[in-house]
Design a protein around this motif. Structure first.
Motif, short mmCIF file in Angstrom:
data_model
loop_
_atom_site.label_atom_id
_atom_site.label_comp_id
_atom_site.label_asym_id
_atom_site.label_seq_id
_atom_site.Cartn_x
_atom_site.Cartn_y
_atom_site.Cartn_z
N HIS A 234 -10.54 0.58 -0.20
CA HIS A 234 -10.61 -1.12 -0.58
C HIS A 234 -11.92 -1.05 -1.60
O HIS A 234 -12.49 -0.01 -1.76
N MET A 235 -12.02 -2.14 -2.28
CA MET A 235 -13.21 -2.33 -3.12
C MET A 235 -14.13 -3.44 -2.53
O MET A 235 -14.69 -4.41 -3.33
N GLY A 236 -14.27 -3.56 -1.22
CA GLY A 236 -15.23 -4.62 -0.44
C GLY A 236 -14.40 -5.56 -0.22
O GLY A 236 -13.05 -5.96 -0.22
N GLU A 237 -15.14 -6.91 0.29
CA GLU A 237 -14.50 -8.08 0.74
C GLU A 237 -13.75 -8.70 -0.16
O GLU A 237 -14.00 -8.72 -1.39
N GLY A 238 -12.49 -9.24 0.23
CA GLY A 238 -11.81 -9.84 -0.86
C GLY A 238 -10.96 -9.01 -1.60
O GLY A 238 -10.40 -9.41 -2.58
N SER A 239 -10.77 -7.74 -1.19
CA SER A 239 -9.91 -6.75 -1.57
C SER A 239 -9.05 -5.95 -0.92
O SER A 239 -9.31 -5.91 0.39
N ARG A 240 -7.89 -5.45 -1.31
CA ARG A 240 -7.00 -4.74 -0.55
C ARG A 240 -6.26 -3.71 -1.57
O ARG A 240 -5.98 -4.13 -2.61
N PHE A 241 -6.01 -2.44 -0.78
CA PHE A 241 -5.09 -1.49 -1.87
C PHE A 241 -3.57 -2.02 -1.75
O PHE A 241 -3.08 -2.41 -0.71
N ALA A 242 -3.15 -2.09 -2.99
CA ALA A 242 -1.75 -2.67 -3.04
C ALA A 242 -0.72 -1.57 -3.25
O ALA A 242 0.44 -1.83 -2.85
N GLY A 243 -0.99 -0.30 -3.80
CA GLY A 243 -0.36 0.66 -3.78
C GLY A 243 -0.65 1.58 -5.18
O GLY A 243 -1.77 1.34 -5.82
N SER A 244 0.39 2.14 -5.73
CA SER A 244 0.08 2.90 -7.07
C SER A 244 1.35 2.99 -8.01
O SER A 244 2.36 2.94 -7.20
N PHE A 245 1.05 3.24 -8.95
CA PHE A 245 2.31 3.68 -9.90
C PHE A 245 1.93 4.88 -10.62
O PHE A 245 0.78 5.20 -10.89
N ARG A 246 2.86 5.58 -11.12
CA ARG A 246 2.64 6.80 -11.93
C ARG A 246 3.29 6.50 -13.30
O ARG A 246 4.36 5.92 -13.57
N PRO A 269 -18.80 -2.73 -6.17
CA PRO A 269 -17.94 -2.09 -5.08
C PRO A 269 -16.97 -1.10 -5.75
O PRO A 269 -16.59 -0.09 -4.98
N ALA A 270 -16.47 -1.04 -7.00
CA ALA A 270 -15.87 0.07 -7.63
C ALA A 270 -16.45 1.24 -7.66
O ALA A 270 -15.93 2.41 -7.28
N ARG A 271 -17.73 1.22 -7.83
CA ARG A 271 -18.51 2.36 -7.81
C ARG A 271 -18.62 3.02 -6.61
O ARG A 271 -18.64 4.30 -6.39
N GLU A 272 -18.56 2.20 -5.34
CA GLU A 272 -19.11 2.78 -4.10
C GLU A 272 -17.47 3.25 -3.70
O GLU A 272 -17.48 4.24 -3.15
N PHE A 273 -16.38 2.74 -4.01
CA PHE A 273 -15.20 3.25 -3.55
C PHE A 273 -14.79 4.45 -4.59
O PHE A 273 -14.50 5.37 -3.98
#
Length: 306
Positions: A234-246, A269-273
């Protein structure tokens, strides 16, 4: 009696033409280059510009030996989705689009051909299709492969018209229509040691980060599974992993975000992830059963863009 020819279309019939077009499309798909921008420092940004960034430009650094008669600007999309154009002026400038209406099997060769075209075209001319020659130059042969793109992200398409020029009503209406459909976007600044290209976009009800990654797909999927198994995907509060595409040989993890936050608020938050993911990529520990389940679940939410 011979075999029935009922299923053999006449050479100049509509069905024969459709079948020929289908075969040509299948041949083009099978001949498509899996990772067209490999070998370029800007690979991840080129994939983003080609696939989902609405409006951005960057001045290209051409390699020595290319007849650089004029400056070349790389853009997401040009008016009419043409491959290239040369803008008239005291110092004519070439513009090359990444999102072209007519696409060949190798986007790298298409863009390279369009860049070379801008060097000899007359001001005011445009190129509908790049028509790259088999075995011809590719992007790695035309631009500095070690240079990153110095991007300017736009929230409109006003740059389609030179500064100080009043467009005719039809052009102005086209720009306004495109402006109404554009989604605000930004490239996250994650520091000099960041990997890949993380792009934020506001889609209305929710925002997203699409992070184009350069790693081997299997290695990256394993790392994502390790992070997921520890609850860190995740990227912190208010975020969730949605999936991925190639796409274009690279994997792009996608995160849903709270649209109320400014894109710069997601950079920390992105740096932490990114740090969590780097640790997982560096691990050579055997996979646990939980990590295997996580990997299987993540793969089930993965799609491929053609």
């Amino acid at each position: 009696m011979g075999k029935s020819k009922r299923n053999s279309p006449k050479p100049d019939s509509n069905r024969a033409q459709r079948l020929a077009q289908r075969r040509a499309a299948q041949e083009q798909t099978s001949a498509a280059v899996t990772r067209p921008f490999e070998g370029l420092a800007a690979e991840c940004d080129l994939v983003a510009l080609r696939e989902f960034v609405p409006s951005a430009t960057a001045t290209l650094k051409l390699v020595p030996g290319v007849a650089a008669q004029r400056e070349v600007t790389l853009a997401t999309v040009l008016p009419g989705a043409v491959a290239a154009l040369v803008r008239a002026g005291d110092e004519p400038v070439g513009f090359v689009g990444t999102q072209m209406q007519f696409r060949g099997a190798d986007p790298s060769a298409d863009i390279a051909a369009a860049i070379l075209w801008t060097q000899s075209a007359e001001p005011g001319e445009s190129l509908n299709s790049a028509d790259a020659a088999d075995g011809g130059p590719r992007l790695v042969d035309v631009i500095d492969p070690g240079a990153d793109l110095e991007l300017t992200v736009h929230q409109d398409f006003d740059w389609w018209v030179p500064e100080g020029v009043t467009p005719d009503p039809q052009v102005a209406a086209t720009i306004e229509q495109a402006k109404q459909a554009i989604m605000p976007s930004a490239r996250l600044d994650l520091g000099p040691d960041s990997v890949g290209a993380a792009w934020w976009v506001d889609a209305g009800e929710k925002a997203h980060v699409r992070w184009v990654r350069p790693e081997d797909e299997d290695a990256l999927m394993l790392a994502l599974a390790r992070v997921h198994a520890t609850g860190g995907l995740h990227m912190g509060e208010g975020s969730r992993f949605a999936g991925s595409f190639r796409t274009h040989g690279l994997l792009v993890p996608v995160f849903d975000l709270d649209p109320e936050l400014h894109p710069t608020e997601w950079e920390a938050p992105a740096r932490e992830f990114g740090a969590r993911l780097a640790g997982a990529l560096a691990s050579d520990e055997p996979m646990t059963s939980e990590e295997r389940r996580s990997r299987d679940g993540l793969r089930s939410r993965q799609v491929t863009l053609r």
